[in-house]
Design a protein around this motif. Structure first.
Motif, short mmCIF file in Angstrom:
data_model
loop_
_atom_site.label_atom_id
_atom_site.label_comp_id
_atom_site.label_asym_id
_atom_site.label_seq_id
_atom_site.Cartn_x
_atom_site.Cartn_y
_atom_site.Cartn_z
N UNK A 156 -3.55 11.56 -0.72
CA UNK A 156 -3.83 12.70 0.15
C UNK A 156 -4.00 13.99 -0.64
N UNK A 157 -3.90 13.93 -1.96
CA UNK A 157 -4.14 15.12 -2.77
C UNK A 157 -5.63 15.21 -3.12
N UNK A 158 -5.96 16.16 -3.97
CA UNK A 158 -7.36 16.38 -4.35
C UNK A 158 -7.77 15.64 -5.62
N UNK A 159 -6.87 14.85 -6.20
CA UNK A 159 -7.11 14.36 -7.55
C UNK A 159 -8.30 13.42 -7.70
N UNK A 160 -8.69 12.72 -6.65
CA UNK A 160 -9.79 11.77 -6.78
C UNK A 160 -10.97 12.09 -5.86
N UNK A 161 -10.96 13.25 -5.26
CA UNK A 161 -12.05 13.61 -4.34
C UNK A 161 -13.33 13.98 -5.08
N UNK A 162 -13.19 14.62 -6.21
CA UNK A 162 -14.36 15.07 -6.97
C UNK A 162 -14.72 14.03 -8.02
N UNK A 163 -15.98 13.63 -8.03
CA UNK A 163 -16.42 12.57 -8.94
C UNK A 163 -16.57 13.04 -10.38
N UNK A 164 -16.81 14.33 -10.55
CA UNK A 164 -17.04 14.91 -11.87
C UNK A 164 -15.74 15.50 -12.40
N UNK A 165 -15.22 14.94 -13.48
CA UNK A 165 -13.96 15.39 -14.05
C UNK A 165 -14.00 16.88 -14.42
N UNK A 166 -15.12 17.32 -14.98
CA UNK A 166 -15.21 18.72 -15.42
C UNK A 166 -15.17 19.69 -14.23
N UNK A 167 -15.76 19.30 -13.11
CA UNK A 167 -15.72 20.15 -11.92
C UNK A 167 -14.28 20.24 -11.41
N UNK A 168 -13.59 19.10 -11.39
CA UNK A 168 -12.18 19.12 -10.98
C UNK A 168 -11.38 20.05 -11.87
N UNK A 169 -11.53 19.93 -13.17
CA UNK A 169 -10.72 20.71 -14.10
C UNK A 169 -11.07 22.19 -14.04
N UNK A 177 0.86 -1.19 0.00
CA UNK A 177 0.00 0.00 0.00
C UNK A 177 0.89 1.23 0.00
N UNK A 178 0.47 2.25 -0.75
CA UNK A 178 1.22 3.51 -0.77
C UNK A 178 0.34 4.66 -0.33
N UNK A 179 0.95 5.60 0.38
CA UNK A 179 0.34 6.89 0.68
C UNK A 179 0.94 7.89 -0.30
N UNK A 180 0.09 8.57 -1.04
CA UNK A 180 0.56 9.59 -1.97
C UNK A 180 0.49 10.95 -1.30
N UNK A 184 -5.36 13.70 -14.96
CA UNK A 184 -4.43 12.76 -15.58
C UNK A 184 -4.91 11.31 -15.58
N UNK A 185 -5.97 11.01 -14.83
CA UNK A 185 -6.46 9.62 -14.80
C UNK A 185 -7.96 9.60 -14.57
N UNK A 186 -8.75 10.20 -15.44
CA UNK A 186 -10.20 10.27 -15.22
C UNK A 186 -10.88 8.92 -15.19
N UNK A 187 -10.27 7.92 -15.83
CA UNK A 187 -10.87 6.58 -15.83
C UNK A 187 -10.89 5.93 -14.45
N UNK A 188 -10.08 6.47 -13.51
CA UNK A 188 -10.05 5.93 -12.16
C UNK A 188 -11.07 6.57 -11.22
N UNK A 211 0.07 15.65 -10.07
CA UNK A 211 1.08 14.59 -10.03
C UNK A 211 0.52 13.32 -9.40
N UNK A 212 -0.40 13.47 -8.47
CA UNK A 212 -0.93 12.30 -7.74
C UNK A 212 -1.72 11.37 -8.65
N UNK A 213 -2.50 11.90 -9.56
CA UNK A 213 -3.33 11.06 -10.42
C UNK A 213 -2.49 10.12 -11.27
N UNK A 214 -1.45 10.68 -11.88
CA UNK A 214 -0.57 9.87 -12.71
C UNK A 214 0.14 8.81 -11.87
N UNK A 215 0.60 9.21 -10.67
CA UNK A 215 1.28 8.26 -9.78
C UNK A 215 0.33 7.16 -9.32
N UNK A 216 -0.90 7.53 -8.98
CA UNK A 216 -1.88 6.55 -8.51
C UNK A 216 -2.12 5.48 -9.58
#
Length: 346
Positions: A98-111, A71-74, A119-123, A80-85
């Motif tokens: 621990x970043x914000x990259x996967x907290x928001x379910x809607x890709x457009x809202x994140x962007x 297990x990794x903690x990012x 960097x990894x919307x499929x996840x 950078x976190x999305x690509x690493x994840x």
């Protein structure tokens, strides 16, 4: 024994993970990474980290880390976190981001709010929001955890029970929150140096803070309505801590006893949420160094407004402590393991 790696271990959240995991009986930190400090021992940079002093900072190579950890903690910036994840998941590891990259379910809202492409919307569909008191069962089964932001943790925990019970008017929520300087991270910024922060108190990112959509997403799920909130943040000249004062209009025929009972009953079995007695409100000093969220409540009968005050340590319940709480759930450990720390006072 669970072997874990900390990716980006020289920032505040990475160091806080080392502090917490040093007393975890079921976890071994088998790798720490830092591009800047690669090749150096932890003890050369942070001599207070005795147990992990001989660990050597290395480059964050997923294939190499996968040979050492499960297990990794990012602890790296958003983007950078999305690509690493993605790389670590493909290598077979579980990920707590621990970043914000996967907290928001809607890709457009994140962007829109983070001004960058994801960097990894499929996840996004498989990421579980890591607020254990609300999403415990989903966290247990997850491979990718989106660790909540510090402001959202302090802001949503007091409101969720009242929204679920439909005791407050959903459109009336105002959140006034203050944070210590460590909430801005460890990188050097002019506005965060001592002479700029000391003896000062200011609002920042008014009506534009990036945690706003995260708060609205969680509260919308609780209320089953599309909520919008007024969220204002302030910088306080202290090292750590968040204090959130939250206002909302009560619905008709609601009194303080009903409101208080709702909170007490909802969190009755929770180790890390403490509802304070009538007339008592939390100080940040009372939760410093702990994984606690302390909540006080007052109902202003004259204005029909509910006033909630919550306090957390932004580096513990607001970041690394909550990450360890999530790890414990994912691994089947007791949820409070390594997190039963008393407050640091003074």
């Amino acid at each position: 024994m669970l072997n874990v790696a900390i990716i980006g271990a020289t920032g505040y959240t990475g160091l806080e993970l080392l502090r917490i995991l040093a007393k975890h009986p079921e976890v071994e930190v088998s790798a720490v990474t830092s591009r800047k400090e690669a090749g150096k021992k932890v003890a050369e940079i942070f001599p207070f980290e005795g147990k992990f002093g001989e660990l050597i900072f290395e480059e964050p190579a997923p294939e190499k880390i996968a040979q050492k950890a499960e297990l990794v903690f990012l602890c790296v910036p958003h983007g950078a976190a999305a690509k690493a994840a993605k790389s670590f998941l493909e290598a077979g590891l579980k990920v707590i981001d621990l970043s914000a990259d996967f907290r928001l379910k809607d890709q457009s809202i994140y962007e829109t709010w983070y001004k960058t492409a994801h960097e990894a919307p499929e996840l996004l569909p498989q990421a579980v929001y890591g607020l254990p008191e609300i999403y415990r069962e989903e966290i247990k089964r997850a491979k990718l955890i989106a660790n909540p932001g510090c402001y959202p943790t302090a802001s949503t925990l007091p409101l969720i029970p009242l929204l679920k019970a439909r005791l407050i008017q959903e459109e009336s929520i105002i959140i006034d929150a203050k944070s210590g300087v460590s909430g801005a991270g460890r990188s050097a910024k002019l506005r965060l140096i001592f002479c700029e922060v000391n003896e000062d108190f200011c609002a920042y990112n008014v009506a534009t803070h990036r945690h706003t959509p995260e708060i609205e997403q969680v509260l919308s799920e609780a209320s089953r309505k599309n909520l919008k909130v007024n969220f204002t943040t302030h910088l306080v000249p202290m090292n750590r801590g968040i204090l959130a004062t939250i206002y909302a209009k009560a619905k008709e025929n609601i009194d303080e006893k009903t409101l208080r009972s709702c909170l007490v009953d909802f969190y009755a079995d929770e180790v890390f949420v403490k509802i304070l007695p009538e007339g008592i409100f939390p100080n940040t000093a009372h939760v410093r160094g702990t994984n606690l969220c302390a909540i006080g409540l007052k109902f202003d009968q004259r204005t029909r407004r509910v006033i909630l005050v919550s306090a957390i340590d932004n580096l513990v319940k607001g970041a690394s402590g909550q990450a360890v709480q999530n790890m414990n759930l994912m691994a089947g450990f007791p949820e409070e393991l390594a997190l039963d720390t008393r407050p640091l006072f003074p």
